[in-house]
Structure formats: structure tokens, C-alpha cells
Design an enzyme around this catalytic site. Structure first.
Site, short mmCIF file in Angstrom:
data_model
loop_
_atom_site.label_atom_id
_atom_site.label_comp_id
_atom_site.label_asym_id
_atom_site.label_seq_id
_atom_site.Cartn_x
_atom_site.Cartn_y
_atom_site.Cartn_z
N HIS A 44 11.91 0.40 0.54
CA HIS A 44 11.66 -0.58 0.50
C HIS A 44 12.68 -1.69 1.85
CE1 HIS A 44 8.08 -0.68 -2.20
NE2 HIS A 44 8.59 -1.09 -2.47
N SER A 89 -0.64 -9.83 -4.77
CA SER A 89 -0.05 -8.61 -5.45
C SER A 89 1.11 -8.35 -5.97
CB SER A 89 -0.74 -7.22 -4.81
OG SER A 89 0.24 -6.24 -5.10
N GLY A 135 1.08 -1.03 -0.01
CA GLY A 135 0.55 -0.14 -0.19
C GLY A 135 0.91 1.27 0.08
N THR A 136 2.32 1.37 -0.70
CA THR A 136 2.93 2.41 -0.62
C THR A 136 2.50 3.24 -1.04
OG1 THR A 136 4.19 0.60 -1.19
CG2 THR A 136 5.15 2.78 -0.75
P1 A3P Z 1 -3.75 -5.07 -5.65
O1 A3P Z 1 -2.56 -5.89 -6.19
O2 A3P Z 1 -3.62 -6.18 -4.53
O3 A3P Z 1 -4.51 -4.48 -5.73
P2 A3P Z 1 2.00 -1.29 -3.40
O4 A3P Z 1 1.58 0.50 -3.13
O5 A3P Z 1 2.92 -0.86 -2.07
O6 A3P Z 1 3.42 -0.60 -4.69
O7 A3P Z 1 0.88 -1.76 -3.26
C1 A3P Z 1 0.15 -1.80 -4.59
C2 A3P Z 1 -1.34 -2.19 -3.72
O8 A3P Z 1 -2.15 -1.73 -2.80
C3 A3P Z 1 -2.15 -2.65 -4.91
O9 A3P Z 1 -2.87 -3.86 -4.34
C4 A3P Z 1 -2.97 -1.92 -5.03
O10 A3P Z 1 -4.41 -1.65 -5.89
C5 A3P Z 1 -3.17 -0.91 -3.85
N1 A3P Z 1 -3.44 0.25 -3.22
C6 A3P Z 1 -3.05 0.97 -4.76
N2 A3P Z 1 -3.70 2.52 -4.59
C7 A3P Z 1 -4.85 2.18 -2.94
C8 A3P Z 1 -5.36 3.29 -2.58
N3 A3P Z 1 -5.76 4.12 -3.28
N4 A3P Z 1 -5.92 2.56 -2.09
C9 A3P Z 1 -5.93 1.23 -1.46
N5 A3P Z 1 -5.54 0.35 -1.86
C10 A3P Z 1 -4.19 0.69 -2.94
#
Ligand code: A3P
Length: 302
Positions: free
Chosen positions: A111, A141, A50-51
């Protein structure tokens, strides 16, 4: 040692953790050269936790007096182009970004595991926000993300092998449990320095956690702001659907040539049920019991 993830991504083992081989240069440079300032805020995550969301939220908190929500840079810029990763964007090969050019107070991302952070981060008064997510959703994910990184369609037949690797700790920035546990312990020992958040809790109660984040950043919401609906508006701006559907994230690419859309997939808790078998769940549950025993740390999976 060097390994290849089933999607074809090279990773190498360096000082107890696995990193993508292409980033090892930036990782070492970051460790050797970064000097933290007391006012820095570092957003730390295991990949796919959720970065992108955390960056959008922290950016919005830090800049809420500079822009109206209707004029937020988030409407036309991907969160990763607003808050940069230290080991790739700042210290990575061919980086043109310079720390000196960033506005102060600096908000940066990484990370890297806690134990691998440069000592100046640990020794200064800078603060760290760590966001984690349950390992099953992180795992799924990442599989989708890795398929996009390697320009191949998502292949469910690779799941078994990659799950085994993930469980053995062989994954980018893995072992997963060490990553989470190190930040968890740091947050228990130094709660003023490390804020520990969970994706699942944020999804369940975004308002409370957004307020906690703002307070930790030293920028709490005033009673007036709360009564004016500033929190709700900011959360809507940073919501999955809002970011996913914006032109910049739907159709544009980042500096590394990857489509911004690859950071937005489902944004849900529990999507792993569509991919993993009961025996995989059992293996993960056992591992978590063993690794997190006595730590007080647990995860919601659905
Ligand atoms: P999923 O692949 O399960 O949908 P990161 O940002 O660390 O790369 O993580 C990506 C994950 O966070 C993905 O999960 C993505 O869809 C989700 N994500 C991206 N933006 C988001 C938001 N604004 N709120 C909640 N989840 C989000």
C-alpha cells in the site's frame, strides 16, 4: 506527529505520509532491505481500492497453466494468503514469511506511496500495477473496515469527523491524492513500468482490463484461450460474489486473526451515496478539482 482515527486506530506521520503505527517497523524495514528483481510484479493500492480483487486476478493470470479453474487455490485460500504485502507479511513484526521461499517470478503487494518505495523498485525493471478507486467509496469502505479492525459496530456518527480528517489527508497511507497522483505520474512517464487501473473501469468492462493486465504481466491470453472462454471463467472465479461466498472467506480467519470476510462487503461503485451529505460531496469535488488540476486524472463516482 501521531493521531487517532475516530475508530480508535493509531496512525503516525512519517516522511510525508500517514501510516498505521503498528506497521511502521515493517515499513522502514521494507524500505531499507527490499531488493527488487527485474521479474518482480508489485501490486500497489491505496487501502480499500480493490486490492483483494487485484490479487485474485493477478494470481489467476500468473498461475493459469498450473491449475484448472476448478482446482484453483483461490477456492480454498483468501487472496491475501496467496499474494503477500511486503510491509506487513514479509517485513512486519513476527513475520515468518521469507522472500526466498516465494515462487519465481514473484508477485508481491504494497500500500506504500510511490515516493516511499525502496529505490530498487524504481531502479530495477520490475513492474508495478496500481489499482485506484474513487475517494468517496474508498472512504466509506475504509470506515466499515476500520470498525471491524477495532472490533466495534460501524458507527455513522463518526463519519463527519473522519471525513474531515480524510479530506485533510489524515488517513492510513494518506493523503489520498498524493498516493494516486504519484502513481498516475509514474504511469504517464513510464508506461512500460507502471500500469494504472481504476476499480470503476474494471467493474464496467472487466474483460478488456483483465486482458490489459495479462499483457502487462507479460502473459497475454492467446487466441485459443480467448475462444475457449478462459477469460470469462477466470473473471467468474475472481468475482466478488464467488469469493465472498466461498467457505474460506465466509468462515475462516487470516494469520493475524482477522476474519477473511472483512475484505468483502458490497463490492459496488457508488455506495457512498448512502452515507455522505451533499456538502461532503461538494467538499470532495472541490478538493479533487484542486488536487488533480492539469493532471488529466478523474474518477467516476456512480
Ligand atoms: P466495499 O467495502 O465498498 O464493498 P481492498 O481489497 O483494497 O481491501 O478493498 C476492499 C473493497 O473491495 C471492498 O469494497 C470489497 O467489498 C471490494 N472487493 C473485494 N473483493 C472484490 C471483488 N472480487 N470484486 C470487486 N470488489 C471486491
Amino acid at each position: 506527529p501521531v493521531e487517532k482515527l475516530p475508530e480508535g486506530i493509531d496512525i503516525c506521520f512519517y516522511e510525508g505520509h500517514w501510516y498505521r503505527s503498528v506497521f511502521i517497523h515493517g515499513i522502514i524495514k521494507f524500505q531499507q532491505h527490499f531488493k527488487a528483481q527485474d521479474t518482480d510484479l508489485i501490486l500497489a493500492t491505496f487501502p480499500k481500492s480493490g486490492t483483494t480483487w487485484l490479487k485474485a486476478l493477478a494470481f489467476t493470470i500468473a498461475n493459469r497453466n498450473n491449475y484448472l479453474v476448478s482446482e484453483s487455490p483461490l477456492l480454498i485460500t483468501n487472496p491475501h494468503s496467496l499474494i503477500h504485502f511486503l510491509e506487513f507479511d514479509i517485513y512486519g513484526k513476527n513475520s515468518i514469511l521469507k522472500l526466498e521461499d516465494l515462487p519465481s517470478p514473484r508477485v508481491l503487494a504494497t500500500h506504500m506511496p510511490y515516493s516511499a518505495l525502496p529505490t530498487s523498485i524504481k531502479n530495477s525493471n520490475c513492474r508495478i500495477v496500481y489499482l485506484c478507486r474513487n475517494p468517496l467509496d474508498v472512504f466509506i469502505s475504509f470506515r466499515h473496515f476500520a470498525a471491524k479492525l477495532s472490533n466495534t459496530p460501524f458507527d455513522p456518527s463518526l463519519i463527519e469527523e473522519s471525513f474531515d480528517m480524510f479530506c485533510r489527508g489524515v488517513s492510513t497511507y494518506g493523503p489520498f491524492w498524493d498516493h494516486v497522483l504519484e502513481y498516475w505520474k509514474a504511469s504517464q512517464e513510464r508506461p512500460d513500468k507502471v500500469l494504472f487501473l481504476k476499480y470503476e473501469d474494471m467493474k464496467e468492462d472487466p474483460i478488456s482490463h483483465f486482458k490489459v493486465l495479462a499483457k502487462f504481466m507479460g502473459l497475454p491470453f492467446s487466441v485459443e484461450e480467448e475462444s475457449q472462454g478462459v477469460i470469462e471463467e477466470a473473471l467468474k472465479l475472481c468475482s466478488f460474489n464467488n469469493l465472498k461466498d466461498s467457505e474460506v472467506n465466509k468462515n475462516e480467519k487470516n494469520r493475524r486473526g482477522h476474519p477473511n470476510s472483512m475484505f468483502f462487503r458490497k463490492g459496488e461503485v457508488g455506495d457512498w451515496v448512502n452515507y455522505l451529505t451533499p456538502s461532503m460531496l461538494e467538499r470532495m469535488n472541490k478538493l479533487m478539482e484542486e488536487k488533480f488540476a492539469g493532471s488529466g486524472l478523474n474518477f467516476k463516482f456512480s
